[in-house]
Each structure stands twice: as structure tokens, then as C-alpha cells.
Motif scaffolding. Sequence first.
Motif, PDB file in Angstrom:
ATOM      1  N   THR A 103      41.521  42.445  35.492  1.00 25.95           N
ATOM      2  CA  THR A 103      42.160  41.953  36.664  1.00 25.95           C
ATOM      3  C   THR A 103      41.216  41.291  37.470  1.00 25.95           C
ATOM      4  OG1 THR A 103      43.801  43.669  36.494  1.00 25.95           O
ATOM      5  CG2 THR A 103      43.725  42.447  38.348  1.00 25.95           C
ATOM      6  N   GLU A 120      48.442  51.050  31.675  1.00 30.43           N
ATOM      7  CA  GLU A 120      47.270  50.831  32.663  1.00 30.43           C
ATOM      8  C   GLU A 120      46.396  49.758  32.024  1.00 30.43           C
ATOM      9  OE1 GLU A 120      43.854  52.486  35.683  1.00 30.43           O
ATOM     10  OE2 GLU A 120      45.718  53.762  34.892  1.00 30.43           O
ATOM     11  N   MET A 121      46.135  48.742  32.491  1.00 34.08           N
ATOM     12  CA  MET A 121      45.272  47.478  32.388  1.00 34.08           C
ATOM     13  C   MET A 121      43.864  47.893  32.854  1.00 34.08           C
ATOM     14  SD  MET A 121      45.447  43.463  32.967  1.00 34.08           S
ATOM     15  CE  MET A 121      46.995  43.250  32.072  1.00 34.08           C
ATOM     16  N   ASN A 122      42.648  47.704  32.198  1.00 34.38           N
ATOM     17  CA  ASN A 122      41.555  48.037  32.828  1.00 34.38           C
ATOM     18  C   ASN A 122      41.310  47.118  33.931  1.00 34.38           C
ATOM     19  OD1 ASN A 122      40.620  49.617  30.961  1.00 34.38           O
ATOM     20  ND2 ASN A 122      39.878  47.877  29.406  1.00 34.38           N
ATOM     21  N   VAL A 123      40.874  47.594  34.882  1.00 31.04           N
ATOM     22  CA  VAL A 123      40.578  47.098  36.391  1.00 31.04           C
ATOM     23  C   VAL A 123      39.716  45.786  36.163  1.00 31.04           C
ATOM     24  CG1 VAL A 123      38.969  48.391  37.224  1.00 31.04           C
ATOM     25  CG2 VAL A 123      40.461  47.262  38.867  1.00 31.04           C
ATOM     26  N   THR A 145      37.067  50.669  34.496  1.00 32.10           N
ATOM     27  CA  THR A 145      38.420  51.418  34.684  1.00 32.10           C
ATOM     28  C   THR A 145      38.145  52.596  35.654  1.00 32.10           C
ATOM     29  OG1 THR A 145      40.208  52.631  33.761  1.00 32.10           O
ATOM     30  CG2 THR A 145      37.929  52.823  32.525  1.00 32.10           C
ATOM     31  N   CYS A 164      43.310  44.813  43.300  1.00 33.19           N
ATOM     32  CA  CYS A 164      43.249  44.583  41.747  1.00 33.19           C
ATOM     33  C   CYS A 164      43.551  45.830  40.953  1.00 33.19           C
ATOM     34  CB  CYS A 164      41.812  44.001  41.503  1.00 33.19           C
ATOM     35  SG  CYS A 164      41.630  42.407  41.932  1.00 33.19           S
ATOM     36  N   ASP A 165      43.032  47.016  41.515  1.00 29.75           N
ATOM     37  CA  ASP A 165      43.574  48.368  40.668  1.00 29.75           C
ATOM     38  C   ASP A 165      45.059  48.502  40.858  1.00 29.75           C
ATOM     39  OD1 ASP A 165      42.644  50.778  39.595  1.00 29.75           O
ATOM     40  OD2 ASP A 165      43.212  51.436  41.391  1.00 29.75           O
ATOM     41  N   SER A 215      46.476  46.287  38.225  1.00 27.02           N
ATOM     42  CA  SER A 215      46.361  46.352  36.911  1.00 27.02           C
ATOM     43  C   SER A 215      47.135  47.701  36.453  1.00 27.02           C
ATOM     44  CB  SER A 215      44.791  46.919  36.737  1.00 27.02           C
ATOM     45  OG  SER A 215      44.539  47.938  37.409  1.00 27.02           O
TER      46      SER A 215
END
Length: 303
Positions: A277, A271-274, A153, A259-260, A263
Motif C-alpha cells: 500500500t 490483510e495486505m502487506n502494508v 507488515t 496505509c495500514d 491494507s
Amino acid sequence: MAEVSLRSFVLSFFNDDELSRFIFLHSRLPRTLAVIISAAGLSVAGLIMQAISRNKFMSPTTAGTTDAAALGLLISFIFFGRLPNLAQAGFAFVFALLGTLLFTAVINRLKIREVVYIPLLGMMYGGVLGAVATTLAFQTESQQILNQFNMGTFARLGNYDLVYIVIVPLIVSVIYATKFSIIGLGEDFAKNLGLNYNRVVMLGLVMVALISASTFVAVGPLPFVGLIIPNMATSFYGDNLKKSIIDLMLFGAVFVLACDIASRLIIHPFEMNVSVTISLVGGAVFMVYLIRGMYGGKARQTA
């Protein structure tokens, strides 16, 4: 809505809004630089590993380098507690280098002809290292720490100091790009050109371990970046590292930035952990290259 928000932020930034400047200087700018540098570093690390091993499926992810760095980081926590980031990076670097050297030595002894088997063995090797780390974490009640290490992340609130270490191996890699290309042609060819083969290989592995350890401690694992980006770059520019290395960095930076952003938008406002993704996208692309490599190998054997 996004344009209005961006416009209001820009206007407030230039109108002496201290909060906007603080957010930009301590969050947005460091995060963007961390994404660019770490992505460029891992892309170059993968390219160096592929040149040294002469295998398009080699990378820090598929050679156990990242898993060895995680094991070293866990061991440093078990025996010494919370160390400064630089000391943690030192442990991760030593274990990453030793783990990569061990895997390289094993592969050289086995002399496997089918290139697709090597990354599969590397992932098995990484799985063994991961199992050792999980066992140690379970016995020392450090599972939560290990899970924290294995989360990729960029939500670190500006704590990206270690990422800037990657700039040094990036510069060295650009300088030695031609020599890494020659190494990719084989040991005998490199020695006939007067190149110190073992020294250049060792330098390349040190660069890979340093990049992997620094990025792992700073932002966590970014899987498949060092695998798919070099393949994309070489499909356009061939195996000439001197010609493709700058564009390779740009490809990696754009991919991880995309991807960041994804995410951060998928479950907005959370926020999703990159790493999740990147794993989804990179895993799909890796399977495409793997299947192409298998069919390509069979076609060459038939011919």
C-alpha cells in the motif's frame, strides 16, 4: 457496523472481559505504537539524509540503506542461523551504515550537479545490493527467508521490541536538529560557524542506519516514507529542522497509519502487506516530486 463493533469492544474491555483486554494490550496497542514510532523514525531519517546531502530526493530507500540492511540480515542468517532480534539488528545496522557511507563517498566523488540523478543512482545501487542478496539466497536455498525479510507488515503479534530502539535516535535528532539544519547549508558555512562538520555528518548517518536497521528487522521495509514525508513537511515549514521535526513525525505517523488501515480493509477479512500500500501511494507521490524537480532544474538552467 463499525461503530457497533467498536462500542461493543470498548464495553467488553471495561467490563472485565479478559479476551478483549488481551487483544488490546498484546495486539492493538503494540501495533499502533509500532506504526507511530517506525513511521516517525523513517521520516526523521529521510530528513537527516536530505539535510546532509542537500538533496530533496535522498532517503534510506533511495540511498541503498534499506537494501544494505537486508543483505546484512541475510548474511547473519546464512552464517549463524536464527539469531535473537537484537543480534539481527546489529548485523543490519553495520551493513546499513557501511552501505550508506559507501554510497555517500561515491556521490561526493562524482559531484553530480543534477539532483534528480542521485536518487536514480541510489536505486541502481540498491538494486545491485538486492541482486547480491538474491544470488546469495539462491545459492544457499534461503529465498523464502529473504522474501520474508522483504515483506513490510505490522502483523507481528506484538513482537515489536526493536522498534522502541528508534526512540533513542529520535530524541538525539530533536536535540541536534539545529546542527543538522546548519549542515544542510554547506560544509564551509558550517565550519565558519564553529561546527564540527564531519562529526555531525557521521552522527546523522549513524542515526539513519540505526533507525533503518531497527525498523527493517522489526516490521520490514516501509518504502518511500523517508522520501515523501520530509518533502511534505519542508514544503510547509522550509528547511528549518528544529521547527518542522515534530510535525514531520506526526505527518509520517498519520500517513503510515492510513496505509495500514487501508491494507487491512482492501481484502478484508485478510490483510495486505502494508509495504504494498505504501509503495502504491508513495511511488505516485515520488513521481510527482521527481517530475517537479526535473522541470524546476530545467527552469533554473534556462534562467
